[in-house]
Design an enzyme around this catalytic site. Structure first.
Site, PDB file in Angstrom:
ATOM      1  N   ASP A   1       0.812  -1.229   0.000  1.00 35.30           N
ATOM      2  CA  ASP A   1       0.000   0.000   0.000  1.00 35.30           C
ATOM      3  C   ASP A   1       0.841   1.274   0.000  1.00 35.30           C
ATOM      4  O   ASP A   1       0.430   2.295   0.555  1.00 35.30           O
ATOM      5  CB  ASP A   1      -0.950   0.046   1.224  1.00 35.30           C
ATOM      6  CG  ASP A   1      -1.761  -1.213   1.353  1.00 35.30           C
ATOM      7  OD1 ASP A   1      -2.267  -1.681   0.327  1.00 35.30           O
ATOM      8  OD2 ASP A   1      -1.884  -1.730   2.482  1.00 35.30           O
TER       9      ASP A   1
ATOM     10  N   LYS B   1       2.095   2.425  -4.972  1.00 36.91           N
ATOM     11  CA  LYS B   1       2.767   1.968  -6.203  1.00 36.91           C
ATOM     12  C   LYS B   1       1.926   2.261  -7.434  1.00 36.91           C
ATOM     13  O   LYS B   1       2.456   2.562  -8.495  1.00 36.91           O
ATOM     14  CB  LYS B   1       3.054   0.468  -6.122  1.00 36.91           C
ATOM     15  CG  LYS B   1       4.073   0.104  -5.064  1.00 36.91           C
ATOM     16  CD  LYS B   1       4.309  -1.385  -5.025  1.00 36.91           C
ATOM     17  CE  LYS B   1       3.137  -2.188  -4.546  1.00 36.91           C
ATOM     18  NZ  LYS B   1       2.751  -1.994  -3.149  1.00 36.91           N
TER      19      LYS B   1
ATOM     20  N   GLY C   1      -4.232  -4.123  -4.461  1.00 35.86           N
ATOM     21  CA  GLY C   1      -5.222  -3.142  -4.894  1.00 35.86           C
ATOM     22  C   GLY C   1      -4.474  -1.877  -5.249  1.00 35.86           C
ATOM     23  O   GLY C   1      -3.990  -1.173  -4.366  1.00 35.86           O
ATOM     24  N   HIS C   2      -4.300  -1.630  -6.543  1.00 31.63           N
ATOM     25  CA  HIS C   2      -3.523  -0.464  -6.956  1.00 31.63           C
ATOM     26  C   HIS C   2      -4.449   0.670  -7.368  1.00 31.63           C
ATOM     27  O   HIS C   2      -5.188   0.556  -8.341  1.00 31.63           O
ATOM     28  CB  HIS C   2      -2.575  -0.851  -8.096  1.00 31.63           C
ATOM     29  CG  HIS C   2      -1.483  -1.772  -7.639  1.00 31.63           C
ATOM     30  ND1 HIS C   2      -0.560  -2.342  -8.465  1.00 31.63           N
ATOM     31  CD2 HIS C   2      -1.176  -2.208  -6.391  1.00 31.63           C
ATOM     32  CE1 HIS C   2       0.264  -3.082  -7.749  1.00 31.63           C
ATOM     33  NE2 HIS C   2      -0.088  -3.018  -6.501  1.00 31.63           N
TER      34      HIS C   2
ATOM     35  N   GLN D   1       2.217  -5.803  -3.344  1.00 32.67           N
ATOM     36  CA  GLN D   1       2.570  -5.933  -1.922  1.00 32.67           C
ATOM     37  C   GLN D   1       3.887  -5.193  -1.639  1.00 32.67           C
ATOM     38  O   GLN D   1       4.228  -4.279  -2.391  1.00 32.67           O
ATOM     39  CB  GLN D   1       2.654  -7.401  -1.489  1.00 32.67           C
ATOM     40  CG  GLN D   1       1.295  -8.089  -1.352  1.00 32.67           C
ATOM     41  CD  GLN D   1       0.743  -8.589  -2.665  1.00 32.67           C
ATOM     42  OE1 GLN D   1       1.435  -9.210  -3.448  1.00 32.67           O
ATOM     43  NE2 GLN D   1      -0.529  -8.331  -2.913  1.00 32.67           N
TER      44      GLN D   1
END
Ligand code: IMP
Length: 429
Positions: free
Chosen positions: A13, A16, A40-41, A225
C-alpha cells in the site's frame, strides 16, 4: 534500454499504483509479476479513479502493452470482471494491449474456501490475509498440484487434473474442516468458460519480453505488496506467499537479472500495515488516528483500517539491502504537512541493547522499541509544490534525512493523489 522494477519498500500500500501510472508514460511494456488480486492499486488519472487488482496499471498508457506474467496467481472470474469494468469506462483492453502468461497459476474455488477456513483455525494467530486464496494457491504451486492458465485454455487434461486435485481437496474440506465438498462438474464447467473467454489474451509472455528487451523497449515491472511481506525477508509468517522483491520480478516475469537496470523502491513518508504481525513504529494513539483519517488509510482490497506509524528507517534500510534500490519514490508526503514535529525510527532497543539491523525473529521483533530522531515539521501545505527547491526547508531536510538513512536518492516525491502532484527530484529512468 532498461527494465525498471517498481517495488513496494514497506508493508504494501505504498502508493505503487500512482508511481507505476506515472512511470508507465515512458514504458513500452508494463508487467505484473507477483501476487494476485490481494493487491489493490489505486490509480487516479484523466479517466477517473480506479482500483486495479490484476490488470497492470500500465493499461492506461496508450503506448504501453500490459502483461500479467507467470508469477501472478489469477482469479479468472475477477480478472474478467476487471477487464469488463475497464472496457465499460472507455479503456482499451483489446487483445493487442493485454497479454496473460500461460504459466500463471489459477485461483480455484477451494483456494478461496481454504484461505478462509485456515485463517479461522489460526484463531488469535491469524495472519489477517485478504482471503483471496493467495496462500493456498501458491502452496499448491510449490506442491506441484496447481492448475495453470494454459490448462484451462487448452483443456486437454483439465478434467483429469481437476478430478485428482479435487479428490484431495474434498477430503480436507469434509474431514478436516467438516465443510461441504465441491462439485467437480460445476468447477470444470465454470473454468472451461473462463478459459474460453481468456484464451485470446493468453500466450508465452517470456517470448514477448525477450523481443521487447532486445528491441530496446522500456519494460516496467510493476510490484505488488511490499518487501516486508516477502515470504523470505518479510515478517514471516505474517507475510504473503509470493516474492514482491526485485529478485522476485526476474522469476515472476521470466527475465534475466542482468536486464534490470533501475529499481525504484516506493515508500510512504510514514508507515502503514494492514493485517497482523509486528510493526515496531505503530502509533496506537491520536497521531496514528490523525494519519489514518487524513490519508484515508483503509485497504483498497478489503476496506480494513490500516495500522499507521512513523517512518521506519531500520526496515527501509533492510528493504534497500535485499532489493538494491537505485532510487526511491516517497509517497503521501503531504499527509505530514500538519505535523508540528515528525519522527524517524533509526534503531530499535531491545532491553539494554540497541540494534540497527532488522531482525528475522518474530519474538525479537515483538520486543523492539523504536529509537526516534525527531525533526521539526513544516506545517505548510505542500500539495501544490512541483519543485524540490520550493519545498519548505524542514520538508527538504526530512527528505534528505530519509535518503541518508535508507541509502539511496529520492527520485520522486508525491504530494497528492493526482498524477500532476509529483515532484521529480531526479529522473527515474
Ligand atoms: P495474503 O497475501 O492475502 O495471503 O495476506 C497475507 C498478508 O499480506 C496479510 O497481512 C495481508 O494484509 C497482507 N497483504 C496482502 N496483500 C496486500 C497488499 O496489497 N497491501 C497490503 N497488505 C497486503
Amino acid at each position: 534500454m532498461p527494465a525498471i522494477a517498481i517495488i513496494g519498500g514497506q508493508w504494501g500500500d505504498e502508493g505503487k499504483g500512482k508511481v507505476v501510472d506515472l512511470v508507465a508514460e515512458q514504458a513500452d511494456v508494463v508487467v505484473r509479476f507477483s501476487g494476485g488480486d490481494n493487491a489493490g492499486h489505486t490509480v487516479i488519472n484523466k479517466h477517473g479513479k480506479f482500483a486495479l487488482h490484476l490488470v497492470p496499471s500500465g493499461i492506461f498508457s496508450p503506448r504501453a502493452v500490459s502483461i500479467i506474467a507467470n508469477g501472478v496467481a489469477i482469479n479468472p472470474e475477477l480478472l474478467l470482471q476487471e477487464i469488463d469494468m475497464l472496457k465499460s469506462r472507455g479503456i482499451d483492453v483489446s487483445v493487442s494491449r493485454l497479454f496473460i502468461s500461460d504459466r500463471a497459476h489459477v485461483i480455484m474455488p477451494y483456494h478461496l474456501i481454504l484461505d478462509e477456513l485456515e485463517e479461522g483455525l489460526r484463531g488469535a494467530g491469524a495472519i489477517g490475509t485478504t482471503k483471496k486464496g493467495i496462500g493456498p494457491v501458491f502452496a499448491d504451486k510449490i506442491a506441484r498440484q496447481g492448475i495453470r492458465i494454459g490448462d484451462i485454455v487448452d483443456r486437454k487434461n483439465l478434467m483429469e487434473q481437476l478430478r485428482n486435485i479435487l479428490h484431495q481437496k474434498n477430503l480436507v474440506l469434509t474431514r478436516v474442516f467438516e465443510a461441504q465438498p465441491l462439485s467437480l462438474v460445476k468447477i470444470y464447467e465454470d473454468y472451461v468458460e473462463y478459459g474460453k473467454k481468456l484464451k485470446p489474451y493468453v500466450c508465452d509472455t517470456t517470448v514477448m519480453l525477450e523481443k521487447a528487451l532486445n528491441e530496446g523497449k522500456v519494460v516496467m515491472l510493476e510490484g505488488a505488496q511490499g518487501t516486508m511481506l516477502d515470504p523470505d525477508f518479510g515478517t514471516y509468517p505474517y507475510a504473503t506467499s509470493s516474492s514482491p522483491l526485485a529478485g522476485g520480478a526476474c522469476v515472476g516475469a521470466g527475465i534475466s537479472p542482468t536486464k534490470i537496470t533501475r529499481i525504484l523502491g516506493v515508500f510512504k513518508a510514514y508507515c502503514t500495515r494492514v493485517g497482523g504481525g509486528p510493526f515496531p513504529t505503530e502509533l496506537k494513539d491520536e497521531i496514528g488516528d490523525r494519519i489514518r483519517e487524513r490519508a484515508q488509510e483503509f485497504g483498497t482490497t478489503t476496506g480494513r483500517p490500516r495500522r499507521c506509524g512513523w517512518f521506519d528507517a531500520v526496515a527501509a534500510r533492510f528493504s534497500h539491502r535485499v532489493n538494491g534500490y537505485t532510487g526511491m519514490a516517497v509517497t503521501r508526503f503531504d499527509i505530514l504537512d500538519v505535523m508540528p514535529t515528525v519522527k524517524i525510527c533509526t534503531a530499535y532497543r531491545i532491553g539494554s541493547k540497541t540494534i540497527t539491523d532488522f531482525p528475522a525473529s518474530l519474538a525479537t521483533l515483538e520486543h523492539c522499541k523504536p529509537v526516534y530522531e525527531e525533526l521539526p515539521g513544516w506545517q505548510t501545505d505542500t500539495s501544490g509544490v512541483r519543485a524540490f527547491k520550493d519545498l519548505p526547508a524542514a520538508a527538504r531536510k526530512y527528505i534528505r534525512r530519509l535518503e541518508e538513512l535508507v541509502g539511496c536518492p529520492a527520485n520522486l516525491i508525491c504530494v497528492g493523489p493526482e498524477r500532476s502532484q509529483t515532484i521529480v527530484k531526479s529522473a527515474v529512468i
